[in-house]
Write a protein that holds these residues in place. Structure first.
Motif, PDB file in Angstrom:
ATOM      1  N   TYR A 183       0.853  -1.183   0.000  1.00  0.00           N
ATOM      2  CA  TYR A 183       0.000   0.000   0.000  1.00  0.00           C
ATOM      3  C   TYR A 183       0.891   1.235   0.000  1.00  0.00           C
ATOM      4  O   TYR A 183       1.070   1.892   1.031  1.00  0.00           O
ATOM      5  N   PRO A 184       1.457   1.595  -1.141  1.00  0.00           N
ATOM      6  CA  PRO A 184       2.427   2.711  -1.175  1.00  0.00           C
ATOM      7  C   PRO A 184       1.815   4.037  -0.767  1.00  0.00           C
ATOM      8  O   PRO A 184       2.502   4.893  -0.191  1.00  0.00           O
ATOM      9  N   GLU A 185       0.510   4.224  -1.016  1.00  0.00           N
ATOM     10  CA  GLU A 185      -0.124   5.478  -0.661  1.00  0.00           C
ATOM     11  C   GLU A 185      -0.220   5.664   0.851  1.00  0.00           C
ATOM     12  O   GLU A 185      -0.398   6.789   1.344  1.00  0.00           O
ATOM     13  N   ALA A 186      -0.072   4.574   1.606  1.00  0.00           N
ATOM     14  CA  ALA A 186      -0.149   4.669   3.066  1.00  0.00           C
ATOM     15  C   ALA A 186       1.125   5.255   3.672  1.00  0.00           C
ATOM     16  O   ALA A 186       1.111   5.672   4.838  1.00  0.00           O
ATOM     17  N   LEU A 187       2.203   5.289   2.921  1.00  0.00           N
ATOM     18  CA  LEU A 187       3.464   5.853   3.411  1.00  0.00           C
ATOM     19  C   LEU A 187       3.944   6.918   2.427  1.00  0.00           C
ATOM     20  O   LEU A 187       4.771   6.655   1.555  1.00  0.00           O
ATOM     21  N   PRO A 188       3.439   8.141   2.533  1.00  0.00           N
ATOM     22  CA  PRO A 188       3.852   9.222   1.627  1.00  0.00           C
ATOM     23  C   PRO A 188       5.328   9.565   1.806  1.00  0.00           C
ATOM     24  O   PRO A 188       5.899   9.372   2.873  1.00  0.00           O
ATOM     25  N   LYS A 189       5.911  10.101   0.755  1.00  0.00           N
ATOM     26  CA  LYS A 189       7.323  10.481   0.815  1.00  0.00           C
ATOM     27  C   LYS A 189       7.560  11.562   1.871  1.00  0.00           C
ATOM     28  O   LYS A 189       8.621  11.583   2.510  1.00  0.00           O
ATOM     29  N   SER A 190       6.584  12.427   2.087  1.00  0.00           N
ATOM     30  CA  SER A 190       6.755  13.479   3.093  1.00  0.00           C
ATOM     31  C   SER A 190       6.952  12.891   4.488  1.00  0.00           C
ATOM     32  O   SER A 190       7.728  13.422   5.296  1.00  0.00           O
ATOM     33  N   VAL A 191       6.276  11.795   4.779  1.00  0.00           N
ATOM     34  CA  VAL A 191       6.433  11.122   6.072  1.00  0.00           C
ATOM     35  C   VAL A 191       7.831  10.514   6.181  1.00  0.00           C
ATOM     36  O   VAL A 191       8.510  10.657   7.202  1.00  0.00           O
TER      37      VAL A 191
END
Length: 514
Positions: free
Chosen positions: A322-330
């Motif tokens: 689920y890549p959307e669950a870990l945004p790059k900003s986080v």
């Protein structure tokens, strides 16, 4: 949850107040109750004592090298020295925590068991309503095998579920069902249940419970593979990061629990020098003052139960499903904190940090900085060894074509995390055998290039979503599957493609450097 302690002198120095009469009454009552229950509750006395001992030690030593004074109180625990006297529980969950992201759940009134040899496999005892038909299943108390052969999360089905007649749970938290603790004990000693547990290698402690400890305070179950830093990163941290970010930034640093339990590695949040534990402490993964519960004194005879238990779905994000669950900003915020806490020479963008003692402009860095490549043959493990790597490096160093390249060979990564972080931070490229040391990629600068070598690589690092988080470039170098040309960038391997050693041609090595 117990209220936080307040300063007894109201913040003034040297002032004393006479304790109210109610305090003397409470103290006398407490001493009387302790005297009456001493003989029947020796286990409670020793366990509570160990909690306070752990508190004192933590306050003195600090965590992650930073001194701290503990404010979090010990948890509220009910101790039943006879399992038959423990209360009848009715479990609920898993309830999704923080909708919009994945992997964190809350259970109510459940108990947790420990695998006899694994650092990360657990059993979860789930108590059912009296009328539930599952209670007639003689295999209700048997955990599924590991790794689990099912899909779909807690209620997923598969091969093992068909054998035991119930859903299996998560990959590392395996479900068991019972009416109450006595029912669980009776089920566990049947020959059918014992046989299946042995077949699957799923012997959990306690085998049966003589006593029960019931935690009334909310607790988080910290579960990770303490023998592998790579799995700690990809299996546990990637699931936890978005929740940490939400509590840190959107909840004002307030977490829904103050107490953490971990049978993976005791003392992880207090003083352990294990790579993953130091990462957790450095990022304040569970707040600034989490209370890690001390090692349970009687894990083979006591069942540990929780009124409210928070559980991560370990390994859910191993491949960033689920890549959307870990945004790059986080991920960027996490890495920025790591770079600052460890005082690394370079910022994420490659410029010199304030810790480097000098300021280097981006233009000057591009024009004058030499290229640094870090190499590792994986020799200490004795498996997946890159044979002849040192000869290849020596040859390249004498080749004028690479006069602008610094080739740094690392013999062993069994060094403090500060040194590992600095090695990765100061390199622009990495040419290494597949291994756990690649978890240090979080300390590399954006734009770094990773060459991962192995005859057959089960790589987490090479996941395209993870590379986007790092801002890096990945290339996997594997076995030559045909008759190779001298300059093919591939590996000469033996019969064992998973753990066997390998070599590489000089021409192929130079072509890789080019």
């Amino acid at each position: 949850m117990p209220p936080k302690q307040k300063s007894r002198d109201g913040g003034g120095r040297g002032r004393q107040r006479t304790p109210p009469p109610q305090l003397f009454f409470l103290l006398a009552a407490g001493l009387l109750l302790a005297a009456l229950s001493f003989q029947s509750r020796k286990g409670l006395r020793s366990y509570v004592s160990s909690i306070f001992d752990a508190t004192a030690t933590a306050a003195a030593s600090g965590a992650g090298g930073r001194a701290r004074i503990r404010k979090t109180l010990p948890p509220t625990v009910e101790v039943y020295t006879n399992a038959s006297s423990s209360p009848r529980l009715l479990s609920s969950g898993p309830h999704v925590v923080n909708p919009g992201t994945v992997g964190l759940y809350k259970f109510s009134d459940v108990c947790v068991t420990k695998h006899q040899t694994s650092s990360y496999l657990r059993g979860l005892v789930y108590f059912l309503n009296e009328s539930d038909p599952q209670l007639s299943n003689p295999m209700r108390c048997v955990t599924c095998s590991a790794p689990l052969n099912h899909q779909g999360g807690w209620n997923g089905t598969g091969r093992d579920a068909e054998v035991v007649g119930h859903t299996c749970g998560f990959e590392c938290i395996h479900a068991m069902y019972a009416r109450d603790v006595e029912d669980w004990n009776e089920c566990r000693v049947t020959e059918k249940a014992k046989h299946q547990a042995r077949v699957w290698g799923q012997v959990q402690y306690p085998v049966t419970a003589e006593a029960v400890h019931y935690y009334k305070s909310p607790v988080y179950l910290l579960d990770f593979r303490s023998e592998n830093i790579g799995h700690s990163l990809f299996d546990t941290l990637l699931v936890w990061l978005p929740h940490w970010y939400m509590y840190r930034n959107k909840a004002g640093g307030s977490f829904p629990f103050e107490h953490v339990v971990s049978d993976s590695l005791h003392g992880c949040l207090e003083s352990s020098t294990f790579w993953f534990c130091e990462i957790l402490r450095s990022m304040d993964a569970f707040g600034t003052d989490p209370f890690e519960l001390p090692p349970p004194p009687d894990v083979k005879t006591t069942l540990y139960c929780y009124e409210t238990l928070y559980v991560s779905h370990v390994a859910l994000q191993r491949t960033l499903r689920y890549p959307e669950a870990l945004p790059k900003s986080v991920f960027d915020e996490f890495r920025d904190i790591m770079f600052e806490r460890y005082g690394l020479p370079r910022n994420r963008n490659g410029t010199a940090s304030s810790a480097a003692g000098t300021v280097v402009t981006e233009k000057r860095r591009r024009m004058s900085r030499r290229v640094s490549i870090l190499l590792y043959a994986h020799e200490p493990s004795g498996r997946r060894v890159w044979e002849g790597m040192n000869d290849l490096v020596d040859s390249a160093r004498t080749n004028g074509k690479y006069s602008h390249v610094d080739l740094l060979v690392v013999r062993d990564f069994d060094v403090p995390i500060q040194e590992q972080a600095t090695l990765f931070n100061t390199a622009d490229g990495f040419v290494m055998t597949h291994g756990a040391q690649m978890a240090n990629s979080i300390f590399a600068v954006d734009g770094a290039v990773f060459y991962e070598l192995g005859c057959l690589i089960p790589s987490f690092l090479g996941n395209s979503h993870f590379m986007k988080l790092l801002g890096g470039t990945y290339k996997g170098v594997q076995a030559c599957w045909r008759r190779p040309k001298p300059d093919d960038v591939c590996l000469r391997c033996g019969d064992d493609l998973f753990y066997g050693n390998f070599s590489m041609s000089n021409a192929g090595f130079e072509r890789m450097l080019d």
